[in-house]
Design a protein around this motif. Structure first.
Motif, PDB file in Angstrom:
ATOM      1  N   ASN A 210      43.923  44.151  32.399  1.00  0.00           N
ATOM      2  CA  ASN A 210      44.201  45.286  33.275  1.00  0.00           C
ATOM      3  C   ASN A 210      45.257  46.171  32.602  1.00  0.00           C
ATOM      4  OD1 ASN A 210      45.334  46.996  35.215  1.00  0.00           O
ATOM      5  ND2 ASN A 210      44.750  45.606  36.875  1.00  0.00           N
TER       6      ASN A 210
ATOM      7  N   TYR B  50      47.821  41.512  32.467  1.00  0.00           N
ATOM      8  CA  TYR B  50      48.283  42.876  32.743  1.00  0.00           C
ATOM      9  C   TYR B  50      49.089  43.330  31.535  1.00  0.00           C
ATOM     10  CZ  TYR B  50      47.280  41.946  37.684  1.00  0.00           C
ATOM     11  OH  TYR B  50      46.666  41.643  38.882  1.00  0.00           O
TER      12      TYR B  50
ATOM     13  N   VAL C 142      52.110  40.657  31.954  1.00  0.00           N
ATOM     14  CA  VAL C 142      52.066  39.374  32.647  1.00  0.00           C
ATOM     15  C   VAL C 142      50.687  38.777  32.430  1.00  0.00           C
ATOM     16  CG1 VAL C 142      52.214  38.188  34.872  1.00  0.00           C
ATOM     17  CG2 VAL C 142      53.702  40.141  34.426  1.00  0.00           C
TER      18      VAL C 142
ATOM     19  N   LYS D 187      55.545  36.219  32.166  1.00  0.00           N
ATOM     20  CA  LYS D 187      55.885  37.615  31.856  1.00  0.00           C
ATOM     21  C   LYS D 187      56.607  37.679  30.511  1.00  0.00           C
ATOM     22  CE  LYS D 187      57.702  40.659  34.926  1.00  0.00           C
ATOM     23  NZ  LYS D 187      58.713  41.389  35.748  1.00  0.00           N
TER      24      LYS D 187
ATOM     25  N   LYS E  25      53.541  50.715  39.834  1.00  0.00           N
ATOM     26  CA  LYS E  25      54.110  49.495  39.266  1.00  0.00           C
ATOM     27  C   LYS E  25      53.683  49.356  37.815  1.00  0.00           C
ATOM     28  CE  LYS E  25      55.113  46.450  43.139  1.00  0.00           C
ATOM     29  NZ  LYS E  25      56.427  47.033  43.257  1.00  0.00           N
ATOM     30  N   TYR E  26      54.666  49.462  36.929  1.00  0.00           N
ATOM     31  CA  TYR E  26      54.396  49.177  35.521  1.00  0.00           C
ATOM     32  C   TYR E  26      54.453  47.659  35.322  1.00  0.00           C
ATOM     33  CZ  TYR E  26      54.618  54.112  34.394  1.00  0.00           C
ATOM     34  OH  TYR E  26      54.348  55.446  34.326  1.00  0.00           O
ATOM     35  N   ASN E  27      54.057  47.227  34.146  1.00  0.00           N
ATOM     36  CA  ASN E  27      53.916  45.781  33.945  1.00  0.00           C
ATOM     37  C   ASN E  27      55.221  45.024  34.147  1.00  0.00           C
ATOM     38  OD1 ASN E  27      51.099  45.802  33.383  1.00  0.00           O
ATOM     39  ND2 ASN E  27      51.622  46.889  31.506  1.00  0.00           N
ATOM     40  N   ASN E  28      56.323  45.651  33.797  1.00  0.00           N
ATOM     41  CA  ASN E  28      57.618  44.987  33.967  1.00  0.00           C
ATOM     42  C   ASN E  28      57.997  44.877  35.447  1.00  0.00           C
ATOM     43  OD1 ASN E  28      60.009  43.756  33.305  1.00  0.00           O
ATOM     44  ND2 ASN E  28      61.070  45.648  32.732  1.00  0.00           N
ATOM     45  N   ASP E  29      57.325  45.650  36.307  1.00  0.00           N
ATOM     46  CA  ASP E  29      57.631  45.609  37.746  1.00  0.00           C
ATOM     47  C   ASP E  29      56.865  44.494  38.465  1.00  0.00           C
ATOM     48  OD1 ASP E  29      59.167  47.929  37.428  1.00  0.00           O
ATOM     49  OD2 ASP E  29      57.396  49.195  37.657  1.00  0.00           O
ATOM     50  N   LEU E  30      55.898  43.884  37.762  1.00  0.00           N
ATOM     51  CA  LEU E  30      55.055  42.889  38.436  1.00  0.00           C
ATOM     52  C   LEU E  30      55.812  41.578  38.614  1.00  0.00           C
ATOM     53  CD1 LEU E  30      51.722  43.479  36.468  1.00  0.00           C
ATOM     54  CD2 LEU E  30      52.383  44.440  38.681  1.00  0.00           C
ATOM     55  N   GLU E  31      55.665  40.999  39.802  1.00  0.00           N
ATOM     56  CA  GLU E  31      56.300  39.709  40.092  1.00  0.00           C
ATOM     57  C   GLU E  31      55.251  38.781  40.696  1.00  0.00           C
ATOM     58  OE1 GLU E  31      59.398  38.928  39.418  1.00  0.00           O
ATOM     59  OE2 GLU E  31      60.134  40.927  38.876  1.00  0.00           O
ATOM     60  N   PHE E  32      55.240  37.546  40.269  1.00  0.00           N
ATOM     61  CA  PHE E  32      54.334  36.545  40.847  1.00  0.00           C
ATOM     62  C   PHE E  32      55.128  35.274  41.124  1.00  0.00           C
ATOM     63  CE2 PHE E  32      51.672  39.373  38.385  1.00  0.00           C
ATOM     64  CZ  PHE E  32      50.583  39.572  39.215  1.00  0.00           C
TER      65      PHE E  32
END
Lengths: 289, 721
Positions: B229, B202, B191, B261, B25-32
């Motif tokens: 991170n 991140y 993010v 993000k 998971k790259y940073n653009n893939d992170l979801e919260f």
């Protein structure tokens, strides 16, 4: 943008007639970029031609009929086009990248009418004409007449370009296309050349020549004087130099971030030297130049 | 060479599978949950005063949660690794097109973009400083109050002026280099979130532990409350050394309490990212009749753009490396780092050495020609060796592998058979040439800068070792190489190593993954921790003892004496690099085709050959692009190459045949198992090797890059208007 997707030519022509202001596209390789880069305001209505069956390639009575929905990949891989309209196959192979060649169509390249459109010099030098179709009927027009300027064509708002017709290359003819870009893929041409020659029976010169250049004037440039100079039984250095000089004089290129006008003018002439020398060498079977 | 079990083995990259399959998971893939999206409002002017910022209309838009401006910054509104002169959000003045003025936070990307359009900023346009000469001499405007010269470094060792008259040959030229884009695949993205009163960011970074300090200063918070991170980075090449989005992300999360993000579009990335410094290098160089270098007088003018970032250290590294890989008894070097409104220049792989190497290596070919010496022999004759006095006047104490690398290059068939190959061109109009170039590259940050490294190893109950270092993996392959070093040092199977890096919450500060230092410094810290771990494990370990922890430390070697007036100089550890390039120049068009590149890295002991080859190939392409294609063109402070269809990098069809022949005969005694850093050098001399090959082909030296078809054509036809 609201998108209409006709499934047949008749339906497409009806929509075109009903919504002459709608933008037409098939592959989208120009349109999407133009909208994204804001060179074009997103039109409210579009007619997507990708589902209209216009991807035929046929050969009848020494005439090639190519549907304008054919992709560049399809054209460059077609054995009949490779042998009977070689320059067009080469031009399609030189466009963009494999992804763009899979999406972009011949009709799109014509409709966009960019001064750097790679298929355009090939079509002009091959003597191609177009079928422009509307609900009222068909008309035929040479590609040279069709191209009016950068982004400007003779297409009426009710017409669709449906077919490209190219007189087949005969055994005593050759054609060529060459593009000079800053790199080997995904590069807009700095200058391009295409030509069609009828060999003189001795194989040392030509009985007829047509030439067309891209990226060196607002639209495709045919240099008839140069073609005439080359239409001699024996081509020597003096003939070549004289023809190249005519090309350099005829070019009206621009200066932009890619290259200067003067360089483009030089290169157009030099590409002619390179291509004619290569042709003569290939005939001779040698390779020294 | 000593026999090792893991060191030297071509272990496949340990992170290859997750990167190839897309599971990483790259940073653009992170979801919260409840995540907001940020979009910057950017300056449309290269130089202007801000008269008013009106966020009222934007904040009233449905879905826009907050619009941040300079007023929302609790601490210092400034960042910069050494000098904090760059505002996080501009307050009274903007200094380049694309500079952030406000940050819109909204419930979706689209709403944030819409909000950004509604922020009304009033500017008073100022004259533009778009040229280093003008910045110094005409002074159309001051980019910063203190003036337009960020740094002038002057070094004089010996006296070149006394040499010119007695030299056998003197060559004088002016070289110009372009503004190169890093071109990393992953644009700046990240993010920020707040958890239990602490901030986690991140974001891809070369040095997350330093980001903590930069974030803390702006937010006026203790560093202990922040975690950065950087465990998934889609390429950096130095461009993510300075903070990119870290501060914006932390600020946005802190002010809203929500995860935020921000992802730059490619166009935003090209507009706002740091670039390689364009430099003008004036060089006058003299040799005696035997080709021994006598003197070098150098003036370097670097366009550092609107803010300092690492401009000062870049120019000082250019000064340190201005005489190339050679002994020069008389040297006078002036480096000027100049502010303009041309975006911001900063760290990029090679860090100032690329530009001066192009100049010095062209000078070497011209001098060889003048005194009638073979181009490789003149380099061998002058190669700086351990114990020599450097052109700056200090003693070279690290292992110097230049001579050994030059010998490897000299003996390879590509050089031995160069003349035959050149004669085999299929067309008279295509002229072939073979070029050689060498360079050295300082490893580590240099004198006076924090360069030490820590490592932690934990022995876990399942028999595995958790090895933690701060230096992130930025694509260069250090997860694999550091795991090999750990396995070797601990004497265990590599699959027992769990390598943790790039996360300040999980790993100690090992310094940066920059300056070709991560394998060297973090590798040494791991070895130190491993020694202590082995001692601990000699005792009888009981289950209640787990996990067992050992901490390692590496004190980076530093020169006893610094170079006066030149912060950061000198370096102690150098890696050498030699490139050969084989080119074909089409004289009808000026097009250059690179047929083959041979890379001879002096990496000391090679930890992973496959990794080294990948570095050499990627580096050579970056240097090839720099030589022939890449140029961010600026006009009046505006970028004329805002995307990847106008800024051209080599495509797959431009890749030549490449070969890597490591020169391993000069191990670095202080390096981990004899290794030293190579991540930058691999992209440096290749540029000059290519331009020297063009020189060899057409008989005229290339003094300006990129060597576009038109530039080469004009070299062939100087009369063309």
């Amino acid at each position: 943008m609201e998108i209409l997707t006709p499934r047949g030519l008749e339906e497409a022509l009806k929509l075109r007639s009903k919504y002459p202001e709608a933008v037409l596209w098939a592959g989208g390789t120009d349109l999407m970029v133009h909208i994204k880069e804001k060179r074009l305001k997103e039109p409210p209505l579009g007619i997507y031609l990708g589902k209209v069956p216009l991807n035929h390639i046929t050969d009848s009575d020494n005439m090639l009929h190519i549907g304008t929905g054919c992709t560049h990949a399809q054209i460059s891989a077609s054995p009949v086009i490779q042998t009977k309209a070689g320059a067009l196959a080469m031009a399609c192979k030189a466009i963009g990248s494999p992804q763009i060649r899979q999406m972009g169509t011949l009709g799109g390249n014509l409709g966009t009418a960019s001064p750097a459109g790679d298929t355009l010099p090939a079509l002009v030098s091959l003597g191609a004409s177009l079928i422009l179709q509307s609900l009222q009927g068909k008309r035929e027009m040479s590609v040279e007449k069709f191209l009016l300027g950068p982004g400007q064509t003779a297409l009426s708002p009710f017409e669709i370009i449906t077919e490209v017709k190219i007189p087949c290359q005969r055994p005593n003819e050759s054609s060529f296309f060459r593009k000079l870009g800053a790199r080997n893929a995904l590069a807009i041409s700095l200058a391009s050349i295409s030509g069609r020659v009828t060999w003189h029976e001795d194989g040392l010169g030509f009985s007829a020549v047509s030439l067309a250049f891209g990226s060196v004037s607002p639209t495709v440039l045919s240099v008839r004087e140069a073609a005439e100079i080359l239409s001699v039984p024996i081509i020597d250095n003096a003939v070549l130099e004289q023809a190249a000089k005519k090309v350099k004089e005829a070019c009206k290129p621009i200066t932009d971030i890619r290259a200067s006008a003067n360089y483009r003018r030089e290169i157009a002439g030099n590409l002619l030297l390179e291509q004619i020398i290569s042709l003569l060498e290939s005939k001779r079977g040698g390779c020294d130049a | 060479m000593p026999e090792y079990h893991w060191v030297g083995r071509p272990i496949p990259r340990l992170d290859a599978r997750e990167k190839v399959t897309g599971t990483l998971k790259y940073n653009n893939d992170l979801e919260f949950p409840n995540m907001l999206f940020g979009k910057a409002v950017r300056s449309p002017y290269p130089h202007a005063l801000i008269k008013d910022i009106d966020v009222g209309k934007a904040e009233k838009l449905k879905g826009v949660v907050k619009v941040l401006t300079y007023k929302d910054i609790p601490g210092l509104n400034g960042y910069g690794i050494l000098i904090q002169d760059q505002p996080v959000l501009a307050e009274d003045k903007v200094r380049f097109i694309g500079e952030p003025v406000a940050l819109v936070l909204a419930e979706s990307q689209a709403l944030a973009l819409e909000g950004a359009k509604q922020v009304d900023v009033k500017y008073e346009v100022l004259p533009v400083v778009d040229d280093v000469w003008a910045a110094i001499y005409d002074l159309p405007a001051k980019v910063h109050q203190e003036g337009n010269i960020l740094l002038h470094t002057h070094i004089k060792n010996g006296n070149p002026e006394e040499v010119w008259s007695r030299a056998a040959a003197v060559v004088e030229n002016v070289y110009k280099t372009s503004r190169q884009l890093h071109g990393y695949l992953e644009t700046e993205a990240g993010v920020g979130l707040v958890e239990n009163g602490n901030i986690t960011v991140y974001c891809g970074s070369h040095y997350p532990h330093r980001d903590l300090i930069q974030i803390a200063r702006v937010l006026d918070l203790p560093v202990e409350k922040i975690r950065v991170n950087s465990r998934a980075v889609g390429g950096g090449f130095g461009g993510k050394d300075e903070v990119t989005l870290q501060i914006q992300l932390a600020l946005a999360a802190w002010k809203t309490g929500c995860p935020v993000k921000i992802v730059h579009t490619r166009e935003e990335s090209i507009l706002t990212s740091l670039k390689r410094h364009p430099m003008i290098v004036k060089m006058k160089t003299a040799v005696d009749g035997q080709g021994m270098l006598l003197a070098n007088k150098v003036e370097i003018y670097a366009d550092t753009g609107a803010y300092a970032s690492l401009g000062g250290p870049v120019i000082n590294l250019a000064v340190e490396h201005a005489c190339g890989a050679y002994r020069v008894p008389n040297a006078e070097i002036d480096g000027y780092c100049v502010y303009t409104n041309n975006g911001v220049s900063g760290a990029m792989r090679g860090f100032g050495v690329n530009q001066v190497t192009l100049a010095m290596e062209t000078q070497m070919d011209l001098l060889a020609q003048k005194v009638g010496l073979d181009r490789l022999k003149i380099r061998k004759r002058n190669a700086l060796q351990t114990g020599d006095i450097t052109p700056l006047g200090n003693k070279a104490i690290g292992a110097m592998g230049t001579l050994a690398a030059l010998e490897v290059a000299e003996n390879c068939p590509e050089w031995q058979e160069a003349e035959t190959w050149k004669q085999q061109s299929l067309h008279l109009r295509k002229k072939r040439g073979v070029g050689v170039a060498a360079s050295i590259q300082g490893v580590g940050l240099g004198k006076g800068l924090p360069d030490d490294a820590k490592a932690e190893i934990e022995y876990l109950a399942d028999g595995k070792f958790r090895v933690a270092v701060g230096t992130p993996e930025v694509g260069q392959g250090n997860i694999t190489a550091l795991s090999q070093i750990a396995a070797e040092a601990l004497g265990c199977d590599i699959h027992k190593i769990i390598l943790i890096n790039g996360d300040t919450g999980l790993a100690p500060d090992s310094g940066s993954s920059t300056a070709s230092r991560s394998i060297y410094a973090a590798g040494n810290a791991i070895i130190d921790a491993a020694k202590k771990m082995k001692e601990l494990l000699k005792e009888n370990v009981k289950p209640q003892d787990y996990p067992i922890m050992a901490k390692g430390y590496f004190h980076f070697p530093v020169a006893e004496k610094g170079i006066e007036g030149a912060f950061g100089l000198p370096h102690c550890i150098f890696s050498s690099m030699v490139h050969l390039a084989m080119v074909e120049v089409d004289t009808l068009t000026g097009t250059v085709e690179v047929k083959k590149i041979v890379a001879v890295p002096d990496a000391g002991r090679v930890i992973n050959l496959q990794g080294l080859e990948s570095q050499c190939e990627g580096g050579a392409l970056m240097g090839l692009g720099y030589a022939l294609l890449e140029n961010v063109i600026m006009q009046d402070g505006r970028m004329l190459t805002p995307n990847l269809s106008t800024y051209l990098m080599p495509s797959a069809l431009d890749v030549p045949e490449m070969r890597t022949i490591p020169s391993e005969s000069v191990p670095e005694p202080t390096g981990p198992f004899g290794a030293k850093g190579i991540g930058e050098a691999v992209c440096v001399p290749v540029t000059a090797a290519i331009t020297n090959a063009i020189f060899d082909a057409i008989g005229r030296p290339v003094t300006q890059i990129p060597a576009t078809p038109e530039r080469i054509y004009r070299l062939l036809h100087p009369d063309l208007e």
